[in-house]
Design an enzyme around this catalytic site. Structure first.
Site, mmCIF file in Angstrom:
data_model
loop_
_atom_site.group_PDB
_atom_site.id
_atom_site.type_symbol
_atom_site.label_atom_id
_atom_site.label_comp_id
_atom_site.label_asym_id
_atom_site.label_seq_id
_atom_site.Cartn_x
_atom_site.Cartn_y
_atom_site.Cartn_z
ATOM 1 N N GLU A 168 0.797 -1.222 0.000
ATOM 2 C CA GLU A 168 0.000 0.000 0.000
ATOM 3 C C GLU A 168 0.835 1.280 0.000
ATOM 4 O O GLU A 168 0.802 2.056 0.966
ATOM 5 C CB GLU A 168 -0.960 0.005 1.203
ATOM 6 C CG GLU A 168 -1.884 -1.205 1.235
ATOM 7 C CD GLU A 168 -2.882 -1.160 2.391
ATOM 8 O OE1 GLU A 168 -2.766 -0.268 3.253
ATOM 9 O OE2 GLU A 168 -3.772 -2.015 2.431
ATOM 10 N N GLU A 353 -5.462 -8.613 0.684
ATOM 11 C CA GLU A 353 -6.135 -8.281 1.954
ATOM 12 C C GLU A 353 -7.597 -8.002 1.668
ATOM 13 O O GLU A 353 -7.922 -7.256 0.741
ATOM 14 C CB GLU A 353 -5.569 -7.008 2.601
ATOM 15 C CG GLU A 353 -4.244 -7.160 3.274
ATOM 16 C CD GLU A 353 -3.768 -5.860 3.932
ATOM 17 O OE1 GLU A 353 -4.616 -5.007 4.293
ATOM 18 O OE2 GLU A 353 -2.552 -5.700 4.057
HETATM 19 O O1 IFM Z 1 -4.338 -3.189 9.131
HETATM 20 C C1 IFM Z 1 -4.277 -2.662 7.848
HETATM 21 C C2 IFM Z 1 -3.086 -3.231 7.091
HETATM 22 O O2 IFM Z 1 -1.902 -3.016 7.766
HETATM 23 C C3 IFM Z 1 -2.987 -2.594 5.729
HETATM 24 N N1 IFM Z 1 -4.228 -2.663 5.024
HETATM 25 C C4 IFM Z 1 -5.431 -2.278 5.706
HETATM 26 C C5 IFM Z 1 -5.519 -2.973 7.054
HETATM 27 C C6 IFM Z 1 -6.806 -2.533 7.785
HETATM 28 O O3 IFM Z 1 -6.797 -1.167 7.999
#
Ligand code: IFM
Length: 454
Positions: A168, A353
């Site tokens: 990210e 994710e």
């Molecule tokens: O916890 C975070 C993760 O570290 C990165 N992506 C989003 C998740 C939820 O906010």
């Protein structure tokens, strides 16, 4: 309801994900140095309740029993990140073998459990010493990252084949350097744009280094992407949604897949934020072919133009929201996957994710019933299945997260785990959604138990 399982091919991988600072703890152990998150979390007011990742889930010491829980869950893959300050405490130069030893043990334990590791090299825990030297806005940090990537790849590459350079970069640059809500807490849009460029550049520099160290490596990057819908057909709302898409999605996708930054977005930054110093060859480096794109997705955005014509999110009153305040919108993931497939043609896509935080509580019998999370996962996995059936080359799905953990500026208040962590005792309690996911995975084609449970 088990969502659209026939849409998933037999080689589709099912997993969960975590990140080092969010679960490991052991912040001062075995030679680990300070990271920007240690420094930031120690500043009063930066993290809810003054919480830090000092202990977190104590995964550093409990990794073996945690992996036993992963094995019992039946996942074929697990995504974790390596903490740079454990490997190169000075940010570059001398290698801390004890740091590498930890990831050696972790990888070996995963492989013993029949779980394939997906390693993220940078999930936001920059060594503080590098921040002191300018951090991501300083171009030199790209060289430091490339060296670090080589060190980790050399050590783990005989066993780890799946590599994610960055997690990210939008969050690392804008939340950390532009908005100041994440470490290192700067509030300068020019720094955010420089950081974003250097994160991308370091990704491109690391790709051939990892390939050189790891025979058979598959290398990618993970972006947080979100489909943006105009609130109405009014041209100003359509333009606002397009700009929002440009700032958070295209600014990262275009350089990686097309070798350019989007002109319309660059124009919108002009006069407001100094554009990054993009040198000859940078975009060529950034657009080095990759084996897959990882997508982190939680929600969608419905966007209208505010009175100044700038993008403003519109709350959807009829929708459900998670405890992060994020709209539950599985169609947004379906549309996003197809859009990325059509516009950028990545060789493969992974949902690296997806998941949700809800107000989980233990009932009198000690169990954690989380029907909202199960419903969320059913709907989102269904959307992934539809996108696969519609032609997007999706190869795997990772639930965020395996364990409840340190949710950055929210501290421990937001629980994303399939496994509940009782922070005072650090006891792990699989939630109902863990058992649901286990049953779901066991029914998938290609899973050893699929025949038995069909
Ligand atoms: O916890 C975070 C993760 O570290 C990165 N992506 C989003 C998740 C939820 O906010």
């Amino acid at each position: 309801m088990i969502p659209e399982e026939r849409a998933f091919p037999a080689d589709f991988v099912w997993g969960t994900a975590t990140a080092a600072y969010q679960i490991e703890g052991a912040a001062h152990e075995d030679g680990r140095s300070e990271s920007i998150w240690d420094r930031f979390a120690a500043i009063p007011g930066k993290v809810r309740n003054g919480e830090t990742g000092l202990i977190a889930d104590d995964h550093y010491h409990r990794y073996a029993s945690d992996i036993a829980l992963l094995r019992d869950l039946g996942v074929g893959v697990y995504r974790f990140s390596v903490a740079w300050p454990r490997i190169l405490p000075d940010g570059r130069g001398a290698v801390n073998e004890r740091g590498l030893d930890f990831y050696d043990r972790l990888v070996d334990e995963l492989l013993r459990a029949g779980i394939e590791p997906y390693v993220t090299l940078y999930h936001w825990d920059l060594p503080q010493v590098l921040e002191d030297a300018g951090g991501w806005p300083n171009r030199d940090t790209t060289e430091a990252f490339t060296d670090y990537a080589g060190v980790v790849a050399r050590r783990l590459g005989d066993r780890v084949k799946n590599w994610i350079t960055h997690n990210e970069p939008w969050c690392a640059s804008w939340l950390g350097y532009g908005w100041g809500v994440h470490a290192p807490g700067r509030t300068n849009p020019a720094d955010a744009l420089a950081a974003a460029h250097h994160l991308l550049l370091s990704h491109g520099q690391a790709v051939p280094v990892i390939r050189g160290e790891v025979p058979g490596a598959r290398v990618g990057i993970t972006l947080n992407l979100e489909h943006k819908y105009p609130a109405t057909n009014r041209p100003e709302d359509v333009a606002a949604a397009r700009l929002e898409d440009g700032v958070s999605n295209r600014w990262f996708l275009d350089p990686i897949f097309l070798g350019t930054y989007p002109d319309d977005v660059a124009e919108s930054f002009a006069g407001w934020a100094e554009l990054p110093d993009v040198r000859d060859g940078d975009l060529e480096t950034i657009s080095a072919p990759i084996d897959f794109l990882g997508i982190n997705n939680y929600s969608r955005a419905v966007v209208k133009a505010d009175p100044k014509g700038m993008p403003a999110r519109v709350r959807q009153d009829e929708s459900e929201y998670t405890s992060m305040g994020w709209e539950v919108a599985p169609d947004g993931l379906h549309d996003l996957l197809l859009r990325v497939h059509h516009d950028y043609r990545p060789a493969a896509l992974y949902v690296t994710e997806n998941g949700a935080a809800f107000e989980d509580v233990r009932t009198h019998d000690g169990a954690v019933n989380d029907p909202e999370r199960q419903a969320f996962l059913e709907r989102y996995i269904g959307a992934v299945g539809r996108a696969a059936a519609d032609g997007a080359p999706i190869k795997g799905y990772f639930v965020w997260s395996f364990l409840d953990n340190f949710e950055w500026a929210e501290g421990y208040a937001k629980r994303f785990g399939l496994v509940y962590v009782d922070y005072p005792t650090l006891q792990r309690i699989p939630k109902k959604s863990y058992y649901w996911y286990r049953q779901f995975i066991a029914r998938q084609p290609g899973h050893p138990q699929a025949e038995a449970v069909a």
